[in-house]
Motif scaffolding. Structure first.
Motif, PDB file in Angstrom:
ATOM      1  N   HIS A   1       5.695   0.571 -58.832  1.00 17.17           N
ATOM      2  CA  HIS A   1       6.347   0.891 -57.770  1.00 17.17           C
ATOM      3  C   HIS A   1       7.750   0.483 -56.800  1.00 17.17           C
ATOM      4  CE1 HIS A   1       6.496   4.110 -54.886  1.00 17.17           C
ATOM      5  NE2 HIS A   1       7.509   4.369 -55.166  1.00 17.17           N
TER       6      HIS A   1
ATOM      7  N   ARG B   1      11.654   0.020 -56.569  1.00 14.88           N
ATOM      8  CA  ARG B   1      12.698   0.658 -55.314  1.00 14.88           C
ATOM      9  C   ARG B   1      13.404  -0.782 -54.874  1.00 14.88           C
ATOM     10  NH1 ARG B   1       9.477   1.274 -50.313  1.00 14.88           N
ATOM     11  NH2 ARG B   1      10.716   3.202 -50.111  1.00 14.88           N
TER      12      ARG B   1
ATOM     13  N   TRP C   1      12.613   2.917 -32.656  1.00 15.88           N
ATOM     14  CA  TRP C   1      11.115   3.824 -32.572  1.00 15.88           C
ATOM     15  C   TRP C   1      10.728   3.621 -33.797  1.00 15.88           C
ATOM     16  CZ3 TRP C   1       9.512   8.824 -32.845  1.00 15.88           C
ATOM     17  CH2 TRP C   1       8.724   9.071 -31.943  1.00 15.88           C
TER      18      TRP C   1
ATOM     19  N   LYS D   1      12.041  11.520 -54.615  1.00 14.48           N
ATOM     20  CA  LYS D   1      10.839  11.147 -53.769  1.00 14.48           C
ATOM     21  C   LYS D   1      11.450  10.183 -51.969  1.00 14.48           C
ATOM     22  CE  LYS D   1       7.458   8.301 -54.811  1.00 14.48           C
ATOM     23  NZ  LYS D   1       7.603   7.390 -53.732  1.00 14.48           N
ATOM     24  N   GLU D   2      11.695   8.787 -53.156  1.00 13.45           N
ATOM     25  CA  GLU D   2      12.897   8.188 -52.025  1.00 13.45           C
ATOM     26  C   GLU D   2      14.132   8.676 -51.074  1.00 13.45           C
ATOM     27  OE1 GLU D   2      11.962   5.040 -51.789  1.00 13.45           O
ATOM     28  OE2 GLU D   2      12.728   3.981 -50.683  1.00 13.45           O
TER      29      GLU D   2
ATOM     30  N   ARG E   1      14.069  12.406 -50.519  1.00 14.98           N
ATOM     31  CA  ARG E   1      13.460  13.666 -49.551  1.00 14.98           C
ATOM     32  C   ARG E   1      12.853  12.640 -48.419  1.00 14.98           C
ATOM     33  NH1 ARG E   1      16.910  17.832 -51.457  1.00 14.98           N
ATOM     34  NH2 ARG E   1      17.752  17.065 -53.625  1.00 14.98           N
TER      35      ARG E   1
ATOM     36  N   LYS F   1      12.340  12.675 -43.010  1.00 11.06           N
ATOM     37  CA  LYS F   1      12.749  11.101 -41.296  1.00 11.06           C
ATOM     38  C   LYS F   1      13.882  11.486 -41.160  1.00 11.06           C
ATOM     39  CE  LYS F   1      11.949   5.964 -40.946  1.00 11.06           C
ATOM     40  NZ  LYS F   1      12.939   6.048 -40.664  1.00 11.06           N
ATOM     41  N   HIS F   2      14.743  11.523 -41.548  1.00 10.56           N
ATOM     42  CA  HIS F   2      15.850  11.930 -39.931  1.00 10.56           C
ATOM     43  C   HIS F   2      15.642  13.161 -39.773  1.00 10.56           C
ATOM     44  CE1 HIS F   2      20.175  11.808 -39.092  1.00 10.56           C
ATOM     45  NE2 HIS F   2      20.333  13.740 -39.622  1.00 10.56           N
TER      46      HIS F   2
ATOM     47  N   ASP G   1      13.187  12.982 -37.020  1.00 11.37           N
ATOM     48  CA  ASP G   1      13.905  12.273 -35.604  1.00 11.37           C
ATOM     49  C   ASP G   1      15.338  13.521 -34.195  1.00 11.37           C
ATOM     50  OD1 ASP G   1      13.093   9.218 -36.319  1.00 11.37           O
ATOM     51  OD2 ASP G   1      14.287   9.322 -37.894  1.00 11.37           O
TER      52      ASP G   1
ATOM     53  N   CYS H   1       5.906  13.967 -34.115  1.00 11.26           N
ATOM     54  CA  CYS H   1       6.813  12.832 -34.508  1.00 11.26           C
ATOM     55  C   CYS H   1       6.829  12.037 -35.056  1.00 11.26           C
ATOM     56  CB  CYS H   1       8.218  13.657 -33.583  1.00 11.26           C
ATOM     57  SG  CYS H   1       8.341  15.122 -33.456  1.00 11.26           S
ATOM     58  N   TRP H   2       6.054  10.763 -34.408  1.00 12.67           N
ATOM     59  CA  TRP H   2       6.284   9.662 -34.190  1.00 12.67           C
ATOM     60  C   TRP H   2       5.404   9.152 -35.915  1.00 12.67           C
ATOM     61  CZ3 TRP H   2       3.123   4.774 -32.423  1.00 12.67           C
ATOM     62  CH2 TRP H   2       3.883   3.828 -32.919  1.00 12.67           C
TER      63      TRP H   2
ATOM     64  N   ALA I   1       7.559  10.503 -39.322  1.00 13.96           N
ATOM     65  CA  ALA I   1       8.364   9.645 -39.093  1.00 13.96           C
ATOM     66  C   ALA I   1       7.581   8.636 -40.375  1.00 13.96           C
ATOM     67  CB  ALA I   1       9.166   9.305 -37.575  1.00 13.96           C
ATOM     68  N   LYS I   2       6.525   7.708 -39.545  1.00 12.32           N
ATOM     69  CA  LYS I   2       6.159   6.852 -40.154  1.00 12.32           C
ATOM     70  C   LYS I   2       6.202   7.357 -41.285  1.00 12.32           C
ATOM     71  CE  LYS I   2       4.860   3.793 -36.524  1.00 12.32           C
ATOM     72  NZ  LYS I   2       6.085   2.700 -36.817  1.00 12.32           N
TER      73      LYS I   2
ATOM     74  N   SER J   1       8.192   7.240 -44.055  1.00 15.56           N
ATOM     75  CA  SER J   1       8.270   5.666 -44.270  1.00 15.56           C
ATOM     76  C   SER J   1       6.905   5.284 -45.807  1.00 15.56           C
ATOM     77  CB  SER J   1       8.070   4.840 -44.276  1.00 15.56           C
ATOM     78  OG  SER J   1       9.806   5.021 -42.605  1.00 15.56           O
TER      79      SER J   1
ATOM     80  N   LYS K   1       7.525   7.232 -49.537  1.00 15.77           N
ATOM     81  CA  LYS K   1       8.707   6.133 -49.861  1.00 15.77           C
ATOM     82  C   LYS K   1       8.152   4.995 -50.423  1.00 15.77           C
ATOM     83  CE  LYS K   1      11.755   5.642 -46.441  1.00 15.77           C
ATOM     84  NZ  LYS K   1      13.293   5.488 -45.685  1.00 15.77           N
ATOM     85  N   GLN K   2       6.597   4.971 -49.725  1.00 12.89           N
ATOM     86  CA  GLN K   2       6.285   3.083 -50.292  1.00 12.89           C
ATOM     87  C   GLN K   2       4.999   3.697 -51.478  1.00 12.89           C
ATOM     88  OE1 GLN K   2       4.885   1.206 -46.690  1.00 12.89           O
ATOM     89  NE2 GLN K   2       7.014   1.136 -46.120  1.00 12.89           N
ATOM     90  N   SER K   3       5.007   4.898 -51.995  1.00 14.11           N
ATOM     91  CA  SER K   3       4.064   5.022 -52.845  1.00 14.11           C
ATOM     92  C   SER K   3       4.073   6.202 -53.629  1.00 14.11           C
ATOM     93  CB  SER K   3       2.448   5.354 -51.427  1.00 14.11           C
ATOM     94  OG  SER K   3       1.305   6.104 -51.916  1.00 14.11           O
ATOM     95  N   LEU K   4       2.675   6.044 -54.023  1.00 17.39           N
ATOM     96  CA  LEU K   4       3.031   7.140 -55.420  1.00 17.39           C
ATOM     97  C   LEU K   4       1.372   8.231 -55.040  1.00 17.39           C
ATOM     98  CD1 LEU K   4       3.775   5.027 -58.998  1.00 17.39           C
ATOM     99  CD2 LEU K   4       5.161   6.697 -57.423  1.00 17.39           C
TER     100      LEU K   4
END
Lengths: 121, 121, 121, 121, 121, 121
Positions: free
Chosen positions: C27, C31, E51, F36-37, F39, F44-45, F48, F70-71, F74-75, F78, F81-84
């Motif tokens: 994965h 990416r 941020w 997935k990436e 979306r 995230k956008h 923000d 929100c913080w 947003a994190k 990410s 995105k990084q995980s399955l």
């Protein structure tokens, strides 16, 4: 067909400027400036692609003028963006015609299905 | 030239699938899937533009098949995205050929400078 | 600061390739290929901008090597996209270093607030 | 929720036009034209997606009006872009209401978590 | 280098406003508004990235002012978009200077090759 | 309707991960990672935007938890995105539910035509 990607937006920029000067409608004129901006930027992008992706060292060796033509055409796109003078858009079309000459000599159009469509057109 | 915007990305999708199946390089194949995805999406966008911007009520009255052709072609783009089967990409090209026939009958190509470029090509 | 726009994505492409080869997570690797693709494309765009917007005829006259350096760097971006070989990404960084030398000689960095930030960094 | 993607930008286009006509601030008006342009384009994109992705042959068979509604709505988005007349934006909203009726009859909203959020709203 | 991505577009927005007020050319002014809009939006995006991606819980614990600074700076970008008042753009630069102070204290700049480029600049 | 813009892409990311794990089709899985990436990035956008545009100082004063929510959300995008790992996508949905609670308390949904559409849905 790489070259139509240069020519089409440049033509639209040119014709949009014609319409801009023929119009007295402020809303239309504001939108025309925007269209001109986008098309000139698009033409510029495809000139860059033509230069840095399509043309190979052997092309540049055989047709050394291509580098200067692409450079001038890319800079001319910026002038079209900055100006309302239709002569700037005309100069861009002339530069693209010259690029088109080299591109054709360099063996540009080859895809047969595309060619068929073109012939049909 | 609206139609080249349909045909070019569809052809690239088709040829990319050919190369995908001919290759054993995993990195190349991953990139090919991405190219196919983008080009099929681009073709789809331009089919929508052709249908909703270019064709006028008088075209649809005269060539009622255009609605169904555009609809099928747009859906076919999604199939090309979802599939590795080159027949799906071939079906898309055939649909675009049919749209091209209607478009030509509807008086599609007119811009003279473009036509000159095309002839040159 | 035009040059950081070239260097940053090229560095990310390089480091992403390093991580790609150090990883066994499929994965993550999928990416990483995507990140490399985008960054190399971004670097290529900014090389084109540097060449066609920033450099003026007087620069090219004084530093004629700039044309060839930009051309090679733009083409090298395509190689980085096509390859998993970290040497291709290294070659891109070296070309950008050379462009950076010309750019500095050509009087590149001038904005004082930026310079202050840079110094602080 | 596909339909909100049509309705929201269309509503913003409508309200932006209201504010445009109520304002005498040239900077605000220039920005409003830009917002209207983008939102109408966005609505148009989602109308195309609804028509070519969401609606299936069985929908069109059962609700044949959907094709014409989507076509008119897409063309109406272009009119909203070209015009400062708020009636054009109103006509777009009315067309989307009609599309919404068919979409609801066609079983549009199903996602339960979304529905919960909607109910909460 | 995340911070240059905030500072550069904010500076361009500021300088574009200066040029806007110094100019009497309507075409230039229309384009300047567009540039200001895009750059302020870009700065806003990168403030959000700083941020939500860069700052970690330990940073916020150590420098609790960072949350409020980023929030105010993001909101200030919207003000720059909405206004022709150069003081709004100046306020944005001041906020970014303050974010820069925290970022530096938080160990921001580390990439050595970038640092070398910066030093050279 | 700001909140659907958060929830919809997050839900798609979640469901795409479900389908990813249920599938053995490598082509489908490569495309699912891409979906997935995109979306998660989109969610995230909009998180923000919600934080920096929608919420005003009076909201933060009344509902101080909103900043941290929100913080974290947003994190969390990410992480998705990084995980399955589908639990990461589930955690994101839970955070958005909590943001939704605050947003509703803060008087979020007001547009009446939208509300009608929602009710109809």
């Amino acid at each position: 067909m790489l070259l139509t990607r240069l020519l089409k937006p440049s033509l639209v920029a040119y014709k949009t400027l014609e319409k801009y000067h023929a119009s007295t409608d402020e809303h239309f004129k504001a939108r025309a400036i925007q269209v001109k901006e986008e098309r000139a930027e698009l033409a510029k992008h495809h000139i860059d692609v033509l230069w840095s992706d399509y043309f190979k060292p052997e092309h540049v060796q055989k047709y050394p003028e291509i580098t200067d033509l692409c450079w001038k055409a890319a800079k001319q796109c910026s002038k079209v963006k900055q100006s309302l003078d239709i002569n700037e858009a005309k100069t861009l079309l002339d530069l693209i015609d010259k690029i088109g000459d080299v591109w054709t000599k360099a063996g540009g159009p080859t895809a047969t299905r595309m060619a068929k469509q073109m012939a049909r057109a």
